[in-house]
Design an enzyme around this catalytic site. Structure first.
Site, PDB file in Angstrom:
ATOM      1  N   ASP A 278       0.864  -1.177   0.000  1.00 21.54           N
ATOM      2  CA  ASP A 278       0.000   0.000   0.000  1.00 21.54           C
ATOM      3  C   ASP A 278       0.905   1.233   0.000  1.00 21.54           C
ATOM      4  O   ASP A 278       1.680   1.452   0.939  1.00 21.54           O
ATOM      5  CB  ASP A 278      -0.893   0.028   1.245  1.00 21.54           C
ATOM      6  CG  ASP A 278      -1.926  -1.085   1.241  1.00 21.54           C
ATOM      7  OD1 ASP A 278      -2.222  -1.608   0.153  1.00 21.54           O
ATOM      8  OD2 ASP A 278      -2.438  -1.438   2.318  1.00 21.54           O
ATOM      9  N   ASP A 436     -13.906  -4.342  -1.628  1.00 24.81           N
ATOM     10  CA  ASP A 436     -13.684  -3.986  -0.221  1.00 24.81           C
ATOM     11  C   ASP A 436     -14.998  -4.096   0.557  1.00 24.81           C
ATOM     12  O   ASP A 436     -15.661  -3.093   0.804  1.00 24.81           O
ATOM     13  CB  ASP A 436     -13.146  -2.559  -0.111  1.00 24.81           C
ATOM     14  CG  ASP A 436     -11.777  -2.393  -0.743  1.00 24.81           C
ATOM     15  OD1 ASP A 436     -10.937  -3.280  -0.541  1.00 24.81           O
ATOM     16  OD2 ASP A 436     -11.558  -1.388  -1.441  1.00 24.81           O
TER      17      ASP A 436
END
Length: 581
Positions: A278, A436
């Site tokens: 990330d 998600d």
């Protein structure tokens, strides 16, 4: 990918014109009156002129930068094809075909490259085709067709059959079976190499004399061909680590110059272990790798700084050395800034790809956009910039949710969504959808229209059911669509793979959400990557034995060196789950 910051100016004319043709091509793709006639082929002795220059046929689609980097890594210079004469004059020619069959043939025909390519191969000049560079040698393809190919090898390229339970696209590290003296594939039998494709050519009596290896994935399809100095492979040597580099060495050097790859025991498609990075800017403006705790990336300290776990290029290089099967970059500031102006992230891809020879995926901000001057950029143009910078696949998040909602509401494929645009040009294997979801507990499954399941462990108030609500904007906004519905919709729209996260499990280290992963992986025929929650090696074997996940991804446990990648693979191998070692 290439070692220099970007493609040199002198190779731009053909790249620019071919890219424009590719992006603006019409849908008339040579479907009518296909007359298949295999061209004549004669074998001559190999030439060895000692040249250190490789001619590269880059027609403007997909990630060819990785091939550039591999060639330069092996000590060769590159001459880019700009005219058909460049093909005819090449000492060695590599054609790394990427994307959709019809789009590639369209460009080759309109630029005059097709006839030159056929002449070069018919004259038995040193040639290496990669992936689509193999498929285009056949008579035709069923992909968006029939579409006529170069007609050098008898046969039709058809789609894998997913009805028997095999996931399509065929993505991952599989074994090849050598069928004859293959030259460049000597001594790699028993090793895993990286495949990513939905279509394949099948062996037949008519093409048997071409086949040098096959691969078993539901069908026993053609993995490579060889006749004289002409080679082509369905897999990606530039993405197959040291084994792939050894294949490229054999094409470029004499056998005596090649270091033999270590012996392996590959027998089938391996489960993949993926490292995720990330990436975002910290408060000082530096690009860093971070990791969230249920998507919160800030330290719980007085300073409340962004959690800094290292530099993205350095970590990517280390994970490649550690044995990661793929590396995924998620630009988690992508929703704030226009990706084409996100130069640091593009540079991360360029730099990482110089020494990382496994697949790279990038996500964050891949969507249609209109800038402040009123100029509109399509998601296809945005994705193309990522591909040119070193990405093999792009991951789409929020934009895929909106597209799926519209599709489920109308039942109409507009052809304008990011999923449809990108998959049409680059193939669905280049498109990953990142989901998600978060758990929403229910006492009664009829409380929602979305798919709800009964859970093993009841909710906080004793609820026995749950539905998985999809979110957008980094998990901050819930949407009226479930993970099950979203997965099935994006498969219809052109996604080739699903990255399945879970907000509830993120950063907890208690294991993957097995119920969620089983729900989604059973609902689709495309590969599913399990993500969120890994904290021990046993969590990887659990997700592979209890669900149909094709790969498992982790971040924090690798960044913090709590669980090394090699330990995960050794554990999986010990419990007889095939992995690439």
């Amino acid at each position: 990918m290439e070692a220099a910051p970007f493609v040199s100016a002198k190779v731009q004319p053909f790249r620019s014109s071919s890219s424009a043709l590719l992006l603006s091509r019409n849908e008339n793709i040579y479907r009518k009156n296909l007359k298949f006639k295999t061209r004549n082929f004669s074998v001559r002795a190999a030439a060895n002129d000692g040249s250190s220059v490789v001619t590269l046929l880059d027609y403007g689609a997909g990630n060819v930068r990785s091939v550039r980097n591999a060639i330069r890594f092996l000590g060769y210079d590159i001459k880019d094809v700009q005219t058909p004469e460049d093909i005819l004059n090449a000492n060695r020619l590599i054609f790394p075909g990427v994307g959709a069959f019809a789009a590639a043939m369209d460009v080759l025909n309109q630029t005059g490259m097709a006839e030159a390519l056929c002449t070069y191969i018919e004259n038995d000049r040193p040639f290496l085709g990669i992936c689509l560079g193999l498929q285009l040698l056949f008579e035709s393809s069923e992909e968006n067709g029939p579409v006529k190919g170069l007609g050098l090898i008898p046969g039709v390229v058809g789609r894998f059959d997913s009805s028997s339970g095999f996931r399509v696209p065929h993505i991952g590290w599989n074994a090849v079976q050598i069928t004859k003296d293959s030259g460049i594939l000597d001594d790699i039998g028993g090793c895993h190499v990286y495949f990513v494709h939905s279509y394949r050519a099948m062996p037949s009596n008519a093409n048997n004399d071409w086949i040098s290896s096959t691969c078993d994935y539901g069908d026993n399809f053609i993995a490579s061909i060889r006749k004289g100095n002409v080679h082509a492979v369905q897999f990606h040597p530039e993405k197959s680590g040291n084994v792939g580099l050894s294949i490229l060495r054999r094409f470029l050097y004499s056998k005596s110059d090649v270091t033999e790859p270590a012996e392996r025991k590959a027998s089938k498609l391996a489960k993949r272990v993926i490292a995720c990075l990330d990436v975002r800017t910290n408060d000082k403006g530096d690009l860093v790798v971070t990791k969230g705790d249920q998507y919160d990336v800030r330290e719980h300290t007085k300073e409340n700084e962004v959690r800094n776990l290292g530099k993205p290029v350095e970590l990517a290089g280390q994970y490649y050395k550690d044995g990661a099967d793929e590396i995924s970059f998620l630009n988690i500031t992508g929703f704030r800034d226009f990706p084409l102006g996100d130069l640091p992230m593009l540079q991360v891809l360029r730099n990482a790809s110089e020494n990382v020879f496994v697949p790279l995926t990038v996500g964050g901000g891949i969507r249609d956009f209109t800038d402040g001057n009123g100029r509109h950029y399509s998601s296809l143009e945005v994705a193309s910039e990522y591909f040119r910078s070193g990405a093999d696949k792009v991951s789409i998040g929020s934009d895929a949710v909106y597209a799926a909602e519209a599709y489920l509401k109308t039942g109409v494929k507009t052809g304008k969504t990011s999923l449809e645009q990108i998959s049409r040009v680059y193939g669905n294997q280049a498109v990953v959808v990142s989901i998600d979801p978060r758990r929403v507990y229910l006492k009664d499954p009829n409380e929602v229209e979305c798919k709800a399941i009964k859970v093993m462990i009841p909710g906080p108030n004793g609820e026995e059911y749950v539905w998985y609500q999809c979110t957008v904007n980094g998990g901050r906004e819930g949407r009226p669509i479930g993970a099950y519905e979203l997965a099935k919709a994006v498969e219809d729209l052109g996604a080739g793979e699903i990255l399945l996260n879970c907000i509830d499990c993120d950063g907890q280290g208690t294991g993957f959400d097995i119920e969620l992963i089983k729900l989604v992986s059973d609902a689709v025929t495309i590969p599913v990557i399990a993500s969120s929650g890994a904290g021990a090696v046993e969590h990887f074997s659990e997700v592979f034995t209890k669900t149909n996940a094709s790969a498992a991804l982790a971040a924090g446990i690798f960044h913090r060196k709590e669980v090394p990648i090699q330990s995960v693979k050794e554990h999986l191998s010990k419990v007889e789950i095939e992995v690439r070692m």
